[in-house]
Motif scaffolding. Structure first.
Motif, PDB file in Angstrom:
ATOM      1  N   THR A  83      -9.661  -2.472  -3.442  1.00 12.99           N
ATOM      2  CA  THR A  83      -9.906  -1.460  -4.486  1.00 12.99           C
ATOM      3  C   THR A  83      -8.673  -0.595  -4.683  1.00 12.99           C
ATOM      4  O   THR A  83      -8.230  -0.360  -5.821  1.00 12.99           O
ATOM      5  N   SER A  84      -8.094  -0.127  -3.580  1.00 15.73           N
ATOM      6  CA  SER A  84      -6.869   0.677  -3.667  1.00 15.73           C
ATOM      7  C   SER A  84      -5.714  -0.144  -4.215  1.00 15.73           C
ATOM      8  O   SER A  84      -4.939   0.320  -5.058  1.00 15.73           O
ATOM      9  N   LEU A  87      -6.305  -1.084  -8.169  1.00  6.72           N
ATOM     10  CA  LEU A  87      -6.280   0.031  -9.123  1.00  6.72           C
ATOM     11  C   LEU A  87      -5.006   0.871  -9.048  1.00  6.72           C
ATOM     12  O   LEU A  87      -4.806   1.739  -9.895  1.00  6.72           O
ATOM     13  N   THR A  88      -4.152   0.614  -8.066  1.00  7.93           N
ATOM     14  CA  THR A  88      -2.846   1.290  -8.064  1.00  7.93           C
ATOM     15  C   THR A  88      -1.758   0.413  -8.676  1.00  7.93           C
ATOM     16  O   THR A  88      -0.782   0.930  -9.214  1.00  7.93           O
ATOM     17  N   ALA A  91      -3.612  -0.877 -12.775  1.00  6.22           N
ATOM     18  CA  ALA A  91      -4.452   0.122 -13.455  1.00  6.22           C
ATOM     19  C   ALA A  91      -4.551  -0.132 -14.954  1.00  6.22           C
ATOM     20  O   ALA A  91      -5.588   0.136 -15.576  1.00  6.22           O
ATOM     21  N   TRP A 106      -3.560   9.932  -7.743  1.00  7.24           N
ATOM     22  CA  TRP A 106      -4.328   8.746  -8.125  1.00  7.24           C
ATOM     23  C   TRP A 106      -4.737   7.886  -6.914  1.00  7.24           C
ATOM     24  O   TRP A 106      -5.924   7.541  -6.779  1.00  7.24           O
ATOM     25  N   LEU A 110      -8.565   7.020  -5.503  1.00  6.64           N
ATOM     26  CA  LEU A 110      -9.050   5.652  -5.355  1.00  6.64           C
ATOM     27  C   LEU A 110      -9.621   5.380  -3.966  1.00  6.64           C
ATOM     28  O   LEU A 110     -10.479   4.509  -3.814  1.00  6.64           O
ATOM     29  N   VAL A 113     -13.007   6.412  -4.539  1.00  7.28           N
ATOM     30  CA  VAL A 113     -13.669   5.438  -5.417  1.00  7.28           C
ATOM     31  C   VAL A 113     -14.026   4.181  -4.630  1.00  7.28           C
ATOM     32  O   VAL A 113     -15.132   3.645  -4.753  1.00  7.28           O
ATOM     33  N   GLY A 114     -13.077   3.720  -3.817  1.00  3.55           N
ATOM     34  CA  GLY A 114     -13.340   2.534  -3.002  1.00  3.55           C
ATOM     35  C   GLY A 114     -14.487   2.756  -2.036  1.00  3.55           C
ATOM     36  O   GLY A 114     -15.339   1.878  -1.842  1.00  3.55           O
ATOM     37  N   SER A 255      -8.403   1.108   2.790  1.00  2.61           N
ATOM     38  CA  SER A 255      -7.478   1.764   1.858  1.00  2.61           C
ATOM     39  C   SER A 255      -6.232   2.245   2.587  1.00  2.61           C
ATOM     40  O   SER A 255      -5.104   2.084   2.102  1.00  2.61           O
TER      41      SER A 255
END
Length: 357
Positions: A83-84, A87-88, A91, A106, A110, A113-114, A255
């Protein structure tokens, strides 16, 4: 609720982590932990111990306290990492502006979010599989772990030319380092203190849970589902709660691992990764919060020792040295210390008092 002995343990562990980190960073008189251990124990190893401690302490709550077997913890670890990573570095695929993706906050967002996504996933899969018990539950979590590994390895079913999400076998590279404003939490000396700060918070939270009403309910659940239900404990609810919590722990660690390595690939999230977490928990002591860093530290030290000195120590075994040694360690622990190394300090001689009625 912290007893004086528990508080002292926490203080001692914190001081050891602080002293080791500062000693390795400053290297007084040219000495370091790495040089004193022949290059076996390095800042890299110490940081990895912190990351994996977060995973294993969550697993201890699930298996050691609640008695729910899990052979799929690497799946949640991988979900947090990917996830990290996705989305890094990708994105724009999800419509996020480049200015947002480049912001220092950001990656921190995340991580949350993760953890939230992993919690939701664990909740959805946990409701049906936690109805199972014993080896049936073990097989279900094993299947879950294998499924997530295959999805990560196979780019979640998409052709890379159409939508490259996970990078397939090659994984994802160029994951940015964590920072606060312009202050980058790197080199590794800085990241070490970040990781262990989060690990200590995870240990403290787990300790509070284990010594609360929830912890007592988990221990009752471990002893007997039926007995726990008879005293008013909602066993299904507590199983699901601790399963989700252990998944969140693993996600946060994942993460941190992604930003530590600056790259991820599916290999660490295979079934063998989950099995490694179980071995670490068993060696340290599943029924002890402090067994997590102890078990992780011992296994990683042995692992690095084998990689550095394996050719001389175990000539002829070759690449199979690690499984052989870990299997032997686990057998010895199960025979002589079934409650793990952390249980040694709880052993007291039994005193028999005489007297008659």
């Amino acid at each position: 609720m912290w007893k004086q002995s528990s508080l002292m343990q926490f203080v001692v562990v914190t001081l050891v982590i602080l002293v080791l980190g500062l000693f390795e960073w400053w290297q007084p008189l040219g000495l370091s932990v790495s040089t004193l251990t022949g290059g076996i124990l390095t800042f890299n190893t110490l940081t990895r111990i912190g990351i994996l401690t977060i995973v294993v302490v969550g697993l201890n709550l699930l298996m050691g306290y609640a008695g729910q077997v899990s052979l799929g913890q690497a799946a949640f670890y991988g979900i947090g990492a990917y996830t990290s990573a996705i989305l890094t570095t990708r994105a724009e695929l999800f419509g996020f502006p480049s200015a947002v993706a480049a912001a220092w906050w950001w990656p921190w967002l995340l991580i949350g979010v993760g953890a939230a996504f992993t919690a939701l996933f664990a909740y959805l899969v946990g409701k049906p599989i936690l109805r199972l018990k014993g080896h049936y539950l073990a097989m279900a979590t094993l299947g879950l772990g294998i499924m997530v590994y295959i999805l990560l390895r196979e780019n979640i079913g998409f052709r890379a030319s159409v939508l490259n999400l996970t990078g397939g076998f090659d994984g994802i590279f160029d994951i940015p380092r964590l920072r606060i404003g312009a202050f980058v939490l790197w080199p590794i000396e800085r990241y070490y203190f970040l990781v262990w700060g989060i690990a200590l918070c995870a240990l403290a939270l787990a300790h509070n849970i284990a010594n609360s009403r929830v912890g007592r309910a988990l221990r009752a659940l471990h002893g007997s589902d039926i007995a726990a239900e008879m005293v008013g404990i909602d066993t299904a609810d507590y199983k699901l709660r601790v399963f989700v919590l252990s998944a969140v722990y693993a996600s946060v660690a994942g993460s941190l691992y992604a930003h530590f390595q600056a790259a991820v690939s599916p290999t660490p999230f295979h079934f063998l990764g989950s099995l490694g977490f179980v071995v670490m928990a068993a060696v340290g002591g599943m029924r002890s919060i402090w067994g997590a860093p102890l078990g992780v530290g011992i296994i990683l030290f042995i692992q690095d020792l084998l990689r550095a000195k394996g050719d001389r120590l175990l000539a002829g075994i070759g690449n199979e040295a690690e499984p052989v040694v870990f299997g032997l360690v686990l057998i010895l622990i199960m025979i002589f210390l079934p409650n793990g190394i952390a249980s040694i300090r709880h052993r007291h001689p039994v005193h028999h008092s005489g007297g008659g009625a």
